[in-house]
Write an enzyme that holds these catalytic residues in place. Structure first.
Site, PDB file in Angstrom:
ATOM      1  N   HIS A 233       0.957  -1.146   0.004  1.00 11.41           N
ATOM      2  CA  HIS A 233      -0.118  -0.054  -0.046  1.00 11.41           C
ATOM      3  C   HIS A 233       0.970   1.150  -0.103  1.00 11.41           C
ATOM      4  O   HIS A 233       1.992   1.301   0.874  1.00 11.41           O
ATOM      5  CB  HIS A 233      -0.869  -0.018   1.208  1.00 11.41           C
ATOM      6  CG  HIS A 233      -2.216   0.979   0.979  1.00 11.41           C
ATOM      7  ND1 HIS A 233      -1.928   2.221   1.330  1.00 11.41           N
ATOM      8  CD2 HIS A 233      -3.328   0.911   1.068  1.00 11.41           C
ATOM      9  CE1 HIS A 233      -2.966   2.853   1.084  1.00 11.41           C
ATOM     10  NE2 HIS A 233      -3.882   1.976   0.814  1.00 11.41           N
ATOM     11  N   ARG A 279      -2.446   1.142  -7.244  1.00 14.43           N
ATOM     12  CA  ARG A 279      -1.363   0.960  -6.210  1.00 14.43           C
ATOM     13  C   ARG A 279      -0.011   0.626  -6.503  1.00 14.43           C
ATOM     14  O   ARG A 279       0.817   1.146  -6.040  1.00 14.43           O
ATOM     15  CB  ARG A 279      -1.833   0.037  -5.192  1.00 14.43           C
ATOM     16  CG  ARG A 279      -2.611   0.734  -4.207  1.00 14.43           C
ATOM     17  CD  ARG A 279      -3.197  -0.680  -3.111  1.00 14.43           C
ATOM     18  NE  ARG A 279      -4.217   0.057  -2.701  1.00 14.43           N
ATOM     19  CZ  ARG A 279      -5.092  -0.478  -1.838  1.00 14.43           C
ATOM     20  NH1 ARG A 279      -4.929  -1.534  -1.645  1.00 14.43           N
ATOM     21  NH2 ARG A 279      -6.222   0.213  -1.407  1.00 14.43           N
ATOM     22  N   HIS A 340       0.601  -4.805   2.262  1.00 19.44           N
ATOM     23  CA  HIS A 340      -0.741  -4.696   2.384  1.00 19.44           C
ATOM     24  C   HIS A 340      -1.803  -5.878   2.021  1.00 19.44           C
ATOM     25  O   HIS A 340      -2.692  -6.244   3.001  1.00 19.44           O
ATOM     26  CB  HIS A 340      -1.358  -3.397   1.744  1.00 19.44           C
ATOM     27  CG  HIS A 340      -2.805  -3.061   2.002  1.00 19.44           C
ATOM     28  ND1 HIS A 340      -3.164  -2.683   3.372  1.00 19.44           N
ATOM     29  CD2 HIS A 340      -3.756  -2.811   0.966  1.00 19.44           C
ATOM     30  CE1 HIS A 340      -4.647  -2.427   3.181  1.00 19.44           C
ATOM     31  NE2 HIS A 340      -5.015  -2.638   2.119  1.00 19.44           N
TER      32      HIS A 340
HETATM   33  P1  FAD Z   1      -9.164 -11.691   7.883  1.00 16.98           P
HETATM   34  O1  FAD Z   1      -9.971 -10.716   8.092  1.00 16.98           O
HETATM   35  O2  FAD Z   1      -7.758 -11.299   7.818  1.00 16.98           O
HETATM   36  O3  FAD Z   1      -9.412 -12.738   8.979  1.00 16.98           O
HETATM   37  C1  FAD Z   1      -8.637 -13.749   9.002  1.00 16.98           C
HETATM   38  C2  FAD Z   1      -9.041 -14.643  10.136  1.00 16.98           C
HETATM   39  O4  FAD Z   1      -8.467 -15.981  10.496  1.00 16.98           O
HETATM   40  C3  FAD Z   1      -9.003 -14.104  11.741  1.00 16.98           C
HETATM   41  O5  FAD Z   1     -10.116 -14.352  12.384  1.00 16.98           O
HETATM   42  C4  FAD Z   1      -7.764 -14.972  12.321  1.00 16.98           C
HETATM   43  O6  FAD Z   1      -7.745 -15.171  13.504  1.00 16.98           O
HETATM   44  C5  FAD Z   1      -7.955 -16.211  11.522  1.00 16.98           C
HETATM   45  N1  FAD Z   1      -6.836 -17.188  11.403  1.00 16.98           N
HETATM   46  C6  FAD Z   1      -5.941 -16.880  10.771  1.00 16.98           C
HETATM   47  N2  FAD Z   1      -4.825 -18.089  10.953  1.00 16.98           N
HETATM   48  C7  FAD Z   1      -5.522 -19.090  11.726  1.00 16.98           C
HETATM   49  C8  FAD Z   1      -5.059 -20.121  12.458  1.00 16.98           C
HETATM   50  N3  FAD Z   1      -3.913 -20.748  11.980  1.00 16.98           N
HETATM   51  N4  FAD Z   1      -5.876 -20.749  12.870  1.00 16.98           N
HETATM   52  C9  FAD Z   1      -7.100 -20.216  13.292  1.00 16.98           C
HETATM   53  N5  FAD Z   1      -7.659 -18.982  12.858  1.00 16.98           N
HETATM   54  C10 FAD Z   1      -6.650 -18.403  12.185  1.00 16.98           C
HETATM   55  N6  FAD Z   1     -10.298  -4.350   1.419  1.00 16.98           N
HETATM   56  C11 FAD Z   1     -11.016  -3.804   0.872  1.00 16.98           C
HETATM   57  O7  FAD Z   1     -11.955  -4.393  -0.021  1.00 16.98           O
HETATM   58  N7  FAD Z   1     -11.426  -2.627   1.389  1.00 16.98           N
HETATM   59  C12 FAD Z   1     -10.738  -1.787   2.162  1.00 16.98           C
HETATM   60  O8  FAD Z   1     -11.195  -0.799   2.641  1.00 16.98           O
HETATM   61  C13 FAD Z   1      -9.682  -2.471   2.689  1.00 16.98           C
HETATM   62  N8  FAD Z   1      -8.820  -1.731   3.889  1.00 16.98           N
HETATM   63  C14 FAD Z   1      -8.100  -2.350   4.448  1.00 16.98           C
HETATM   64  C15 FAD Z   1      -7.230  -1.838   5.389  1.00 16.98           C
HETATM   65  C16 FAD Z   1      -6.295  -2.419   6.324  1.00 16.98           C
HETATM   66  C17 FAD Z   1      -5.480  -1.722   7.223  1.00 16.98           C
HETATM   67  C18 FAD Z   1      -5.934  -3.738   5.890  1.00 16.98           C
HETATM   68  C19 FAD Z   1      -5.012  -4.411   6.690  1.00 16.98           C
HETATM   69  C20 FAD Z   1      -6.738  -4.454   4.940  1.00 16.98           C
HETATM   70  C21 FAD Z   1      -7.674  -3.723   4.150  1.00 16.98           C
HETATM   71  N9  FAD Z   1      -8.289  -4.357   2.945  1.00 16.98           N
HETATM   72  C22 FAD Z   1      -9.233  -4.062   2.377  1.00 16.98           C
HETATM   73  C23 FAD Z   1      -8.089  -5.853   2.829  1.00 16.98           C
HETATM   74  C24 FAD Z   1      -9.166  -6.595   3.463  1.00 16.98           C
HETATM   75  O9  FAD Z   1      -9.501  -6.197   4.624  1.00 16.98           O
HETATM   76  C25 FAD Z   1      -8.769  -8.098   3.715  1.00 16.98           C
HETATM   77  O10 FAD Z   1      -8.305  -8.596   2.358  1.00 16.98           O
HETATM   78  C26 FAD Z   1     -10.163  -8.875   3.974  1.00 16.98           C
HETATM   79  O11 FAD Z   1     -10.520  -8.219   5.101  1.00 16.98           O
HETATM   80  C27 FAD Z   1      -9.674 -10.330   4.473  1.00 16.98           C
HETATM   81  O12 FAD Z   1     -10.805 -10.744   5.118  1.00 16.98           O
HETATM   82  P2  FAD Z   1     -10.397 -12.434   5.413  1.00 16.98           P
HETATM   83  O13 FAD Z   1     -11.799 -12.761   5.889  1.00 16.98           O
HETATM   84  O14 FAD Z   1      -9.941 -13.149   4.239  1.00 16.98           O
HETATM   85  O15 FAD Z   1      -9.276 -12.271   6.440  1.00 16.98           O
HETATM   86  C1  SIN Z   2      -7.451   1.758   1.770  1.00 17.55           C
HETATM   87  O1  SIN Z   2      -8.384   2.294   2.493  1.00 17.55           O
HETATM   88  O2  SIN Z   2      -6.513   2.542   1.193  1.00 17.55           O
HETATM   89  C2  SIN Z   2      -7.713   0.346   1.603  1.00 17.55           C
HETATM   90  C3  SIN Z   2      -8.538  -0.118   0.538  1.00 17.55           C
HETATM   91  C4  SIN Z   2      -8.169  -1.504   0.343  1.00 17.55           C
HETATM   92  O3  SIN Z   2      -7.069  -1.945   0.564  1.00 17.55           O
HETATM   93  O4  SIN Z   2      -9.009  -2.043  -0.513  1.00 17.55           O
END
Ligand code: FAD
Ligand code: SIN
Length: 533
Positions: A233, A279, A340
């Site tokens: 990012h 990005r 990111h």
């Molecule tokens: P996560 O939300 O990361 O959840 C992972 C889960 O897996 C957690 O509960 C964790 O405890 C669990 N886990 C991991 N390993 C294990 C294990 N070995 N055993 C048990 N549990 C485990 N995307 C957008 O589309 N829009 C945005 O505005 C945006 N902003 C972002 C801002 C930030 C600061 C960040 C970091 C990311 C952002 N992203 C955004 C990306 C997006 O947030 C993520 O890609 C998305 O939320 C991932 O969701 P997920 O459910 O796949 O994983």
């Molecule tokens: C951001 O708010 O810049 C993150 C958005 C994203 O990762 O999709």
């Protein structure tokens, strides 16, 4: 069903499963913790009259630099309205244009790569709003059993003697409350463990993003695709005490300018879209300016906007920066790129299926073909929810299958030594620093080869430590982290071109036809590697 991970992907799947299906939802720390909670910008969706599904598809493919799967991109863009409606039904409080609660009145913001304002958001804390609503509902469903502070270690996979076909039948899980390893048996296992961004020293991600799901799937025999495309990012807060706090791209979408410390702008030199270019381009431009002028950071300035607007639109960023004596209504924000998002991951088809029977992967852990070589902002949360719906559809007709026998897999709690935590801490730091210095935004063959040799030494040491010592959460993550580092390096060395997020000075041009990098492990634990046509 066993769902590993309670972010947007895991929670939305758990919520949609039928009431008569017994579900175990496990999370390695608290239920809310994971990248989802920290999402700021929002979720992209085609809602405005000036916008179209075709345009969303075109923008996503353009950002993805020739590696997006068109059918996947189109299916997801088409579903975006339905997904926003579903989130509203779950009670997510998105920011509205005015007092109305209808979808047509949601405020849409702009981010890099998007032709039109297309981002639905809850001020600058979209992820928190989503997690609060989903977790609230998950807790009320009696068929979902929650296991927090449980860390999945490895998948349990059986092999058919005649066909050699693999089937996932459960997982080994460390219960951090009593330090024992539990066996979870399940007809269906879903990996929703998020990304692997913690493999780099500086990341916008929380500590949960250690690539556990990708490493587990890799060890089990899944195809892992395009791991060289780690997204940096462009704008994370630069401050000695701020742990890479994200400054949302939407701040640029609302007029924020990128400047050098002398006040000069520079993005126009790199792309006609300026600060709202995709990005990969903005992150590389910042990296290049920092190297050219010997800077520790560049500046992101929104102070020309009205005080009231800034505080209302970006309350989280305003407060967090103020903690470090930066008043963003008056001062520019020092920013640097940080890792990111993991664009690659476990290869899945359009139904979220991996190449192992009854094993699914959804969310950031997966490679679906939506993001290609560079994810467009705010497409990730959309993808999490889209594929949770796909799992639901796919298992409908498979529920009657009987459970497999798991009795052969029950002896995992062996007598072991206490591990030396200090060794774990050191290796952790060394691997992340190595990845930052040798496998960063701009790569070379020489640096990648050096990194490969060093990582292989760490991997051997850590695997040895894992086999001899009592398993802790940190050791599990370290073992996964080194596995991910190796996969990224090998994938990067395989790509003999520069494309999207992968930039190698030894191959600066882009090949006409893009291919995916897929790696798999064979039974002798040797890496088999090939490029798909
Ligand atoms: P996560 O939300 O990361 O959840 C992972 C889960 O897996 C957690 O509960 C964790 O405890 C669990 N886990 C991991 N390993 C294990 C294990 N070995 N055993 C048990 N549990 C485990 N995307 C957008 O589309 N829009 C945005 O505005 C945006 N902003 C972002 C801002 C930030 C600061 C960040 C970091 C990311 C952002 N992203 C955004 C990306 C997006 O947030 C993520 O890609 C998305 O939320 C991932 O969701 P997920 O459910 O796949 O994983
Ligand atoms: C951001 O708010 O810049 C993150 C958005 C994203 O990762 O999709």
């Amino acid at each position: 069903m066993l769902i590993i991970g309670s972010g947007a992907a895991g929670n939305s799947l758990a919520l949609q499963l039928p009431d008569d299906m017994s579900v175990a939802l496990i999370s390695k720390t608290e239920l809310h913790e994971g990248s989802t909670y920290y999402a700021q910008g929002g979720i992209s969706a085609v809602l405005s009259n000036i916008d179209s599904i075709d345009q969303h598809v075109e923008d996503t493919m353009e950002a993805g630099a020739g590696l997006c799967k068109p059918d996947v991109v189109e299916s997801i863009a088409k579903e975006s309205k339905v997904i926003i409606d579903w989130l509203l039904e779950q009670g997510v409080k998105f920011t509205k244009k005015n007092g109305s609660s209808s979808r047509d009145k949601l405020h849409l913001t702009q981010e890099g790569g998007h032709t039109y304002p297309r981002i639905v958001h809850a001020a600058d804390k979209t992820g928190e709003a989503i997690q609060e609503s989903l977790i609230n509902k998950v807790k009320k469903k009696s068929n979902i059993k929650l296991f927090t502070h449980h860390v999945a270690i490895d998948l349990i996979v059986s092999k058919d003697k005649n066909t050699n076909n693999k089937k996932c039948i459960g997982a080994y899980v460390l219960n951090k409350k009593n330090n024992l390893i539990d066996i979870f048996q399940a007809k269906f296992v879903v990996l929703a463990t998020g990304g692997a961004n913690k493999v780099y020293l500086y990341t916008s991600n929380p500590d949960t993003s250690s690539g556990d799901g990708i490493a587990m799937a890799y060890r089990a025999g899944c195809d892992i695709t395009n791991m060289e495309f780690m997204q940096f990012h462009p704008t994370c807060l630069f401050h000695q005490k701020a742990k890479s706090f994200l400054i949302s791209e939407s701040l640029r979408g609302e007029g924020g300018k990128l400047l050098l410390p002398n006040g000069n702008s520079f993005m126009h030199k790199y792309d006609s879209r300026g600060v709202l270019a995709p990005r990969d381009i903005v992150a590389r431009a910042i990296d290049s300016e920092m190297k050219l002028h010997g800077l520790d950071y560049v500046l992101l300035d929104i102070s020309h906007k009205k005080n009231q607007f800034i505080k209302q639109r970006f309350p989280t960023i305003y407060k967090r920066c103020l903690d470090f004596n930066i008043d963003i209504t008056k001062d520019p924000i020092p920013v640097v790129p940080a890792t990111h998002y993991t664009c690659g991951g476990i290869n899945i088809d359009i139904n979220a299926k991996t190449n192992i029977k009854n094993l699914y992967a959804i969310g950031e852990v997966a490679h679906s073909g939506l993001h290609g070589a560079n994810r467009m902002a705010s497409n990730s949360l959309l993808e999490c929810i889209f594929f949770s719906k796909k799992v639901l559809e796919d298992i409908k007709n498979k529920r009657k299958e009987s459970h497999s026998d798991i009795s052969n897999y029950l002896d995992h709690n062996k007598n072991k030594n206490i591990s030396e935590e200090v060794i774990i801490k050191h290796s952790w730091q060394e691997i992340r620093t190595l990845m930052w210095n040798y496998v960063g935004i701009v790569r070379t063959n020489e640096r990648l080869l050096k990194a490969k040799i060093r990582v292989s030494i760490y991997k051997k040491e850590i695997e040895d430590c894992f086999n001899k010592n009592i398993i802790s959460g940190d050791l599990i993550e370290l073992r996964n982290l080194v596995c991910i580092a190796e996969i990224i390096i090998i994938s990067a060395l395989t790509r003999k071109e520069s494309r999207g997020l992968h930039y190698n000075l030894d191959y600066p041009s882009t090949k006409i036809k893009g291919t995916d990098t897929v790696i798999n492990i064979d039974t002798k634990n040797n890496i088999r590697l090939y490029q798909q046509k």
